[in-house]
Structures are given as C-alpha cells and as structure tokens.
Design a protein around this motif. Sequence first.
Motif, PDB file in Angstrom:
ATOM      1  N   VAL A  78       0.831  -1.211   0.000  1.00  0.00           N
ATOM      2  CA  VAL A  78       0.000   0.000   0.000  1.00  0.00           C
ATOM      3  C   VAL A  78       0.862   1.256   0.000  1.00  0.00           C
ATOM      4  O   VAL A  78       0.539   2.248  -0.655  1.00  0.00           O
ATOM      5  CB  VAL A  78      -1.010  -0.021   1.176  1.00  0.00           C
ATOM      6  CG1 VAL A  78      -0.329   0.080   2.532  1.00  0.00           C
ATOM      7  CG2 VAL A  78      -2.038   1.091   1.039  1.00  0.00           C
ATOM      8  N   ARG A 242       6.047   3.843   8.671  1.00  0.00           N
ATOM      9  CA  ARG A 242       7.323   3.797   7.965  1.00  0.00           C
ATOM     10  C   ARG A 242       8.412   4.200   8.943  1.00  0.00           C
ATOM     11  O   ARG A 242       8.199   5.070   9.799  1.00  0.00           O
ATOM     12  CB  ARG A 242       7.336   4.748   6.757  1.00  0.00           C
ATOM     13  CG  ARG A 242       6.639   4.186   5.523  1.00  0.00           C
ATOM     14  CD  ARG A 242       7.401   2.992   4.936  1.00  0.00           C
ATOM     15  NE  ARG A 242       6.787   2.426   3.744  1.00  0.00           N
ATOM     16  CZ  ARG A 242       5.969   1.358   3.729  1.00  0.00           C
ATOM     17  NH1 ARG A 242       5.644   0.735   4.860  1.00  0.00           N
ATOM     18  NH2 ARG A 242       5.485   0.917   2.593  1.00  0.00           N
ATOM     19  N   HIS A 289       9.368  -5.762   9.906  1.00  0.00           N
ATOM     20  CA  HIS A 289       8.478  -5.201   8.880  1.00  0.00           C
ATOM     21  C   HIS A 289       7.580  -6.290   8.295  1.00  0.00           C
ATOM     22  O   HIS A 289       7.668  -6.599   7.107  1.00  0.00           O
ATOM     23  CB  HIS A 289       9.285  -4.503   7.770  1.00  0.00           C
ATOM     24  CG  HIS A 289       8.428  -3.609   6.911  1.00  0.00           C
ATOM     25  ND1 HIS A 289       8.945  -2.576   6.153  1.00  0.00           N
ATOM     26  CD2 HIS A 289       7.091  -3.592   6.668  1.00  0.00           C
ATOM     27  CE1 HIS A 289       7.954  -1.962   5.493  1.00  0.00           C
ATOM     28  NE2 HIS A 289       6.829  -2.567   5.796  1.00  0.00           N
TER      29      HIS A 289
HETATM   30  C1  DGY Z   1       3.013  -1.848   2.619  1.00  0.00           C
HETATM   31  O1  DGY Z   1       2.135  -2.451   2.023  1.00  0.00           O
HETATM   32  O2  DGY Z   1       3.169  -0.622   2.509  1.00  0.00           O
HETATM   33  C2  DGY Z   1       3.957  -2.642   3.460  1.00  0.00           C
HETATM   34  O3  DGY Z   1       4.584  -1.847   4.407  1.00  0.00           O
HETATM   35  C3  DGY Z   1       4.991  -3.320   2.585  1.00  0.00           C
HETATM   36  O4  DGY Z   1       5.419  -2.430   1.646  1.00  0.00           O
END
Ligand code: DGY
Length: 323
Positions: A78, A242, A289
């Motif tokens: 996303v 993030r 992550h």
């Molecule tokens: C997202 O979907 O943004 C996750 O953090 C992996 O990129």
Amino acid sequence: MNKPKILLTRRWPEAAEVRLKELFDVCLNLDDQPLSTGQLQEALGQYDAVLPTVTDAFTAEVFNAEPLRTKILANFGVGYNHIDLEAAKARGITVTNTPDVLTDCTADIAFGLLLAVARRIGEGERIVRAGQWKGWRPNQMLGSKVTGKTLGIIGFGRIGQAMAKRAHFGFDMPVIYYTPHPPSPALCAQFGASPRDSIEAVLQEADFVSLHCPGSKANRHLINAERLALMKPSAYLINTARGDVVESEALVQALKNQTIAGAGLDVYEGEPNLHPDFLELNNAVLVPHFGSATTETRIAMAMRVIDNLIAFFNGEEPGDKVI
Ligand code: DGY
C-alpha cells in the motif's frame, strides 16, 4: 498479440505467481534479493510492467533510465514512498498500489506490538528461552495494563481506524486521534474516537501512541526529540507506518533515558540496518516489517496487483491508480 513482459522484483506466494504466469510473460527474480539501482534502470528498459515492493528504491536517478519501455509500476504494497512519483509522472509511468487488503493484518500487528511492549512479552520470552526463569512471584516482570488506557492515533486512515476498532471494542480504550484529513464524525463515533487539533495534543494525552500516517518527505522525523519529550514517561510508541517517520536516534535516547516507557516497532529508518542501540534495549519490541505478512493477505495483495495490471493492459483505469 504478444503478452506484456512483466518483471517481478521479489518472489510472491506460489498461487499468485501461477496466476500471473497464466496472464503475462513473467520474469522472476529467482534469488529474491533486492535489485540495485542499475538493475532497476535495466528493468525499466526491458519490461512493459515492473512489479516492485518497498525494497525497490525507484528514485529520480532510476527514472532517468534510457531506453524506457515500462508503462506501469504495479506496486506490491500500500505504501509507495519508495517511488518518486513526480519522476514517474514525468516519464509517463502509471503507478498503482494495494490498499484495503492489508488493513486488518497491519492493525493486528500494531495491536500485537502494543500488547507485547506493555506486557513485556518479548522480554519474558527471552528470559524463559535463556533458562533464567526462577518461577512465579508477585513482583515478576510487572508491565502496564492495557484495558481502559487511552490510545492516541496519528494518521486516521484505514489502518488507523482498524486499530481504533480493536482498541474500542476489544480493550475499552478511549481513542483520540490527529489526522490532517478527518473522516466523517459518524465514522469516528463508531469507535468512540475523538479528534485532537494537533499531534502534540495526542502525544501529551495518550498512554499509547500508534503511528498510521504515510511515509513521505513531509512526514520524515515527524516524531522527533521535541515531540517524544511531550509523551508521558509511562507511555508507549508503536510504529507500523514507515521507519523514517520516527527519528531513530531520538527514540533510542528516549528509551534509554526512560522518558517514555517503551516502543513496539515493525519498521525502521534505513531498514534492515536498524540503529544498533535498539538491539540493546529491553523496553523495545522489534519485529521485521511484517505487518501484512499472512498468507491470506500476501495472496490478496498479489491478486490486487494482477487486477491493476489486467485493467491497465485492457486500456482501462486500474482500480488502485496512484498516478
Ligand atoms: C506496505 O504495504 O506498505 C507494506 O509496508 C509493505 O510495503
């Protein structure tokens, strides 16, 4: 007609790769290692579509590639802060993402981190595995109660709202939030969530602060030393957004000096090379992550990428067009 040539920059769940191969002329990155700047530039010259992930930095430099064949970057994820949208637009490249399908799993991990850090689950597991547990006692590893405490959410989009839902219905938590784009009052009322007019107000009041804002230049170091200093010494910070939304050095200092009680982190500045001092801190719970990492969700993300590609190559607007 020849099938469009597609590059998958990382391996996907098998079922999704199979479907992709039925539809397109697919090249897989068999080593599953992140591609270099040079390899990304080469890819833009060779494929009609490139399917990147968060580990592929599509910078302005990469978009200078010549020759240029790629017409669409259909991102598997996303978040798209790893893609320089202005540079993509300047080269006429469409960018899509995969919203919705990862909302619940990401909120689950955010809530899991909240519970883990408040109740010292990571620390407790380390003690048991190290054979250091000497048995039950009243003062053993006291953490912080979660039920009834105030959750502060920064960024109240889909994932922030899913977090609020868990807190409100599961844990009786009053929810406060700050977001530059407030949803309708009716929607917020569902989770008993009340707005605050600044990030500072949320930080001062909340017992748990969970970040759900997008990664972007504007949000880099949104949580810095000054803002961390506003949090209660008994409060916890959760980041599944993030890494660079939080200034690592400032967070390390806040955790070392116990000016906040703890942090639960899924994302890191410069990941996977996180600030080494996090590893020494017992009041930080660290995971790699993996907010969206369930089989169901990763397949759903892949299918969403495929749907975007099908629409694009049929000359239609992809459902998840970013630019
Ligand atoms: C997202 O979907 O943004 C996750 O953090 C992996 O990129």
